[in-house]
Design a protein around this motif. Structure first.
Motif, PDB file in Angstrom:
ATOM      1  N   PHE A   1       1.001  -1.231  -0.039  1.00  0.00           N
ATOM      2  CA  PHE A   1       0.110  -0.310  -0.137  1.00  0.00           C
ATOM      3  C   PHE A   1       0.840   1.223  -0.024  1.00  0.00           C
ATOM      4  CE2 PHE A   1      -2.601  -3.081   1.993  1.00  0.00           C
ATOM      5  CZ  PHE A   1      -3.869  -2.939   1.076  1.00  0.00           C
ATOM      6  N   ASN A   2       0.457   2.124  -0.455  1.00  0.00           N
ATOM      7  CA  ASN A   2       1.093   3.502  -0.677  1.00  0.00           C
ATOM      8  C   ASN A   2       0.359   4.893  -0.091  1.00  0.00           C
ATOM      9  OD1 ASN A   2      -0.515   4.016  -2.766  1.00  0.00           O
ATOM     10  ND2 ASN A   2       1.224   4.268  -4.361  1.00  0.00           N
ATOM     11  N   PHE A   3      -0.675   4.257   0.418  1.00  0.00           N
ATOM     12  CA  PHE A   3      -1.920   5.586   0.841  1.00  0.00           C
ATOM     13  C   PHE A   3      -2.693   4.994   2.015  1.00  0.00           C
ATOM     14  CE2 PHE A   3      -6.209   6.836   0.439  1.00  0.00           C
ATOM     15  CZ  PHE A   3      -5.940   8.191   0.143  1.00  0.00           C
ATOM     16  N   ILE A   4      -2.662   5.955   3.052  1.00  0.00           N
ATOM     17  CA  ILE A   4      -3.679   5.718   4.178  1.00  0.00           C
ATOM     18  C   ILE A   4      -4.453   6.733   4.270  1.00  0.00           C
ATOM     19  CG2 ILE A   4      -1.920   4.115   5.282  1.00  0.00           C
ATOM     20  CD1 ILE A   4      -1.749   6.750   7.407  1.00  0.00           C
ATOM     21  N   ARG A   5      -5.614   6.521   4.779  1.00  0.00           N
ATOM     22  CA  ARG A   5      -6.774   7.658   5.285  1.00  0.00           C
ATOM     23  C   ARG A   5      -6.676   7.575   6.524  1.00  0.00           C
ATOM     24  NH1 ARG A   5     -11.146   6.166   6.807  1.00  0.00           N
ATOM     25  NH2 ARG A   5     -12.854   7.470   7.285  1.00  0.00           N
ATOM     26  N   LEU A   6      -6.328   8.773   6.935  1.00  0.00           N
ATOM     27  CA  LEU A   6      -6.187   8.903   8.721  1.00  0.00           C
ATOM     28  C   LEU A   6      -7.493   9.838   9.284  1.00  0.00           C
ATOM     29  CD1 LEU A   6      -4.259   8.566  11.063  1.00  0.00           C
ATOM     30  CD2 LEU A   6      -3.248  10.786  10.438  1.00  0.00           C
ATOM     31  N   PRO A   7      -8.410   9.132   9.750  1.00  0.00           N
ATOM     32  CA  PRO A   7      -9.553   9.796  10.144  1.00  0.00           C
ATOM     33  C   PRO A   7      -9.329  10.518  11.638  1.00  0.00           C
ATOM     34  CG  PRO A   7      -9.578   7.454  10.697  1.00  0.00           C
ATOM     35  CD  PRO A   7      -8.451   7.603  10.068  1.00  0.00           C
ATOM     36  N   ILE A   8      -9.588  11.838  11.646  1.00  0.00           N
ATOM     37  CA  ILE A   8      -9.422  12.450  12.909  1.00  0.00           C
ATOM     38  C   ILE A   8     -10.686  13.335  13.289  1.00  0.00           C
ATOM     39  CG2 ILE A   8      -7.101  12.803  12.660  1.00  0.00           C
ATOM     40  CD1 ILE A   8      -7.655  15.594  11.865  1.00  0.00           C
ATOM     41  N   ASP A   9     -11.009  13.590  14.515  1.00  0.00           N
ATOM     42  CA  ASP A   9     -12.274  14.323  15.079  1.00  0.00           C
ATOM     43  C   ASP A   9     -11.781  15.246  15.793  1.00  0.00           C
ATOM     44  OD1 ASP A   9     -14.423  14.881  16.839  1.00  0.00           O
ATOM     45  OD2 ASP A   9     -15.394  12.955  16.097  1.00  0.00           O
TER      46      ASP A   9
ATOM     47  N   ASP B   1      -8.471  12.923   7.195  1.00  0.00           N
ATOM     48  CA  ASP B   1     -10.011  13.002   6.894  1.00  0.00           C
ATOM     49  C   ASP B   1     -10.713  13.367   8.329  1.00  0.00           C
ATOM     50  OD1 ASP B   1     -12.343  12.699   6.003  1.00  0.00           O
ATOM     51  OD2 ASP B   1     -12.173  10.543   5.886  1.00  0.00           O
ATOM     52  N   LEU B   2     -11.166  14.663   8.139  1.00  0.00           N
ATOM     53  CA  LEU B   2     -12.004  15.176   9.504  1.00  0.00           C
ATOM     54  C   LEU B   2     -13.158  14.433   9.366  1.00  0.00           C
ATOM     55  CD1 LEU B   2     -11.556  17.341  11.631  1.00  0.00           C
ATOM     56  CD2 LEU B   2     -12.756  18.965  10.370  1.00  0.00           C
ATOM     57  N   HIS B   3     -13.294  13.511  10.386  1.00  0.00           N
ATOM     58  CA  HIS B   3     -14.736  12.714  10.396  1.00  0.00           C
ATOM     59  C   HIS B   3     -15.643  13.445  11.532  1.00  0.00           C
ATOM     60  CE1 HIS B   3     -14.963   8.510   9.103  1.00  0.00           C
ATOM     61  NE2 HIS B   3     -14.074   9.219   8.406  1.00  0.00           N
ATOM     62  N   GLY B   4     -15.355  14.244  12.149  1.00  0.00           N
ATOM     63  CA  GLY B   4     -16.175  14.903  13.197  1.00  0.00           C
ATOM     64  C   GLY B   4     -15.573  16.705  13.201  1.00  0.00           C
ATOM     65  N   ALA B   5     -16.586  17.510  12.850  1.00  0.00           N
ATOM     66  CA  ALA B   5     -16.598  18.983  12.903  1.00  0.00           C
ATOM     67  C   ALA B   5     -17.392  19.496  13.848  1.00  0.00           C
ATOM     68  CB  ALA B   5     -16.551  19.478  11.705  1.00  0.00           C
TER      69      ALA B   5
ATOM     70  N   ARG C   1     -12.631  16.030   2.127  1.00  0.00           N
ATOM     71  CA  ARG C   1     -13.433  16.967   2.289  1.00  0.00           C
ATOM     72  C   ARG C   1     -13.688  17.324   3.593  1.00  0.00           C
ATOM     73  NH1 ARG C   1     -18.476  14.077  -1.058  1.00  0.00           N
ATOM     74  NH2 ARG C   1     -17.511  14.466  -3.136  1.00  0.00           N
ATOM     75  N   PRO C   2     -14.161  18.836   3.880  1.00  0.00           N
ATOM     76  CA  PRO C   2     -14.170  19.204   5.312  1.00  0.00           C
ATOM     77  C   PRO C   2     -14.916  18.246   6.544  1.00  0.00           C
ATOM     78  CG  PRO C   2     -14.980  20.682   3.716  1.00  0.00           C
ATOM     79  CD  PRO C   2     -14.683  19.484   2.970  1.00  0.00           C
ATOM     80  N   VAL C   3     -15.683  17.576   5.970  1.00  0.00           N
ATOM     81  CA  VAL C   3     -16.453  16.626   7.085  1.00  0.00           C
ATOM     82  C   VAL C   3     -16.967  15.387   6.450  1.00  0.00           C
ATOM     83  CG1 VAL C   3     -17.247  18.209   8.561  1.00  0.00           C
ATOM     84  CG2 VAL C   3     -18.585  17.977   6.482  1.00  0.00           C
ATOM     85  N   GLY C   4     -16.080  14.855   5.382  1.00  0.00           N
ATOM     86  CA  GLY C   4     -16.576  13.427   4.765  1.00  0.00           C
ATOM     87  C   GLY C   4     -17.645  13.759   3.936  1.00  0.00           C
ATOM     88  N   ARG C   5     -18.479  12.799   3.968  1.00  0.00           N
ATOM     89  CA  ARG C   5     -19.836  12.966   3.285  1.00  0.00           C
ATOM     90  C   ARG C   5     -20.941  13.677   3.850  1.00  0.00           C
ATOM     91  NH1 ARG C   5     -22.068   9.198  -0.628  1.00  0.00           N
ATOM     92  NH2 ARG C   5     -21.043  10.690  -1.982  1.00  0.00           N
ATOM     93  N   ALA C   6     -21.762  14.527   3.476  1.00  0.00           N
ATOM     94  CA  ALA C   6     -22.749  15.181   3.995  1.00  0.00           C
ATOM     95  C   ALA C   6     -24.212  14.386   4.476  1.00  0.00           C
ATOM     96  CB  ALA C   6     -23.207  16.195   3.140  1.00  0.00           C
ATOM     97  N   GLY C   7     -23.552  13.445   5.564  1.00  0.00           N
ATOM     98  CA  GLY C   7     -24.876  12.687   5.900  1.00  0.00           C
ATOM     99  C   GLY C   7     -25.929  13.317   6.942  1.00  0.00           C
ATOM    100  N   ILE C   8     -27.125  13.134   6.350  1.00  0.00           N
ATOM    101  CA  ILE C   8     -28.203  13.511   6.921  1.00  0.00           C
ATOM    102  C   ILE C   8     -29.243  12.757   7.274  1.00  0.00           C
ATOM    103  CG2 ILE C   8     -27.682  16.161   6.769  1.00  0.00           C
ATOM    104  CD1 ILE C   8     -29.511  16.227   4.357  1.00  0.00           C
ATOM    105  N   PRO C   9     -30.202  12.787   7.880  1.00  0.00           N
ATOM    106  CA  PRO C   9     -31.423  11.927   8.182  1.00  0.00           C
ATOM    107  C   PRO C   9     -32.205  11.867   6.890  1.00  0.00           C
ATOM    108  CG  PRO C   9     -31.605  13.342  10.052  1.00  0.00           C
ATOM    109  CD  PRO C   9     -30.551  13.905   9.008  1.00  0.00           C
ATOM    110  N   ALA C  10     -32.596  10.545   6.403  1.00  0.00           N
ATOM    111  CA  ALA C  10     -33.210  10.611   5.106  1.00  0.00           C
ATOM    112  C   ALA C  10     -34.745  11.143   5.186  1.00  0.00           C
ATOM    113  CB  ALA C  10     -33.491   8.866   4.899  1.00  0.00           C
ATOM    114  N   GLY C  11     -35.204  11.245   6.195  1.00  0.00           N
ATOM    115  CA  GLY C  11     -36.628  11.734   6.457  1.00  0.00           C
ATOM    116  C   GLY C  11     -36.646  13.400   6.626  1.00  0.00           C
ATOM    117  N   ASP C  12     -35.593  14.021   6.555  1.00  0.00           N
ATOM    118  CA  ASP C  12     -35.694  15.393   6.609  1.00  0.00           C
ATOM    119  C   ASP C  12     -35.432  16.064   5.355  1.00  0.00           C
ATOM    120  OD1 ASP C  12     -35.273  18.132   7.392  1.00  0.00           O
ATOM    121  OD2 ASP C  12     -34.174  17.533   9.232  1.00  0.00           O
ATOM    122  N   LYS C  13     -36.352  16.289   4.551  1.00  0.00           N
ATOM    123  CA  LYS C  13     -36.308  16.721   3.358  1.00  0.00           C
ATOM    124  C   LYS C  13     -35.924  18.258   3.070  1.00  0.00           C
ATOM    125  CE  LYS C  13     -37.432  12.667   1.146  1.00  0.00           C
ATOM    126  NZ  LYS C  13     -36.506  11.735   0.964  1.00  0.00           N
ATOM    127  N   GLY C  14     -36.193  18.783   4.090  1.00  0.00           N
ATOM    128  CA  GLY C  14     -35.986  20.476   4.152  1.00  0.00           C
ATOM    129  C   GLY C  14     -34.349  20.423   4.406  1.00  0.00           C
TER     130      GLY C  14
END
Length: 163
Positions: free
Chosen positions: A26-34, A70-74, A118-131
């Motif tokens: 391997f020549n690459f690692i993803r280092l998660p931080i919070d 990789d900033l997992h928590g902001a 990315r600043p906070v990984g993927r923009a995960g939000i609850p599926a039911g919160d359409k707004g």
């Protein structure tokens, strides 16, 4: 930068983990931080804890591994937690920009050996919160006007980290 063959480190790892990763080709690692690991209060960071991140990056690069920080928590957002206020709270977005700016300055000497997720990984939000989904969307807001909060945050972080 040539082709990257990645390895995803978990939240818990030791310095001895980098040798087998490199030995396996391997020549690459993803280092998660919070942010909560090193931000002791808004805009104040714990140097002792950041030294652990420093050591991980240094050890990885000595083994020929490219590091994706990789900033997992902001402030107002963390993977696996139910807080999505980053998307609606301007002060939390400002803190996130400042965290990335600080990290970019701190690790600028690594050059091509280090990149930022990315600043906070993927923009995960609850599926039911359409707004909230519409507000955060990478695409333009309703009617094609304005950018989604996530896209704007990515651009703001990139701009502040470069400046």
């Amino acid at each position: 930068m040539g082709r990257l063959y990645g390895f995803n480190l978990g939240n818990w790892y030791s310095q001895s983990d980098f040798t087998p990763v490199a030995d396996l080709g391997f020549n690459f690692i993803r280092l998660p931080i919070d942010y909560s690991f090193f931000e002791v209060e808004p805009y104040r960071y714990d140097e002792v804890r950041l030294c652990l991140v420093d050591r991980a990056i240094s050890t990885a690069t000595k083994h020929g591994l490219h590091v994706l920080l990789d900033l997992h928590g902001a402030p107002g957002y963390a993977i696996g937690k139910q807080d999505y206020s980053l998307w609606t709270d301007g002060e939390k977005r400002k803190r996130t920009r400042e965290i990335w700016k600080y990290l970019a300055r701190r690790y600028r000497d690594y050059g091509e050996e280090l990149s930022f997720g990315r600043p906070v990984g993927r923009a995960g939000i609850p599926a039911g919160d359409k707004g909230l989904q519409a507000k955060v969307s990478w695409r333009s807001g309703s009617g094609g006007t304005g950018k989604g909060v996530f896209k704007r945050l990515v651009h703001e972080v990139q701009g502040s980290a470069r400046g």
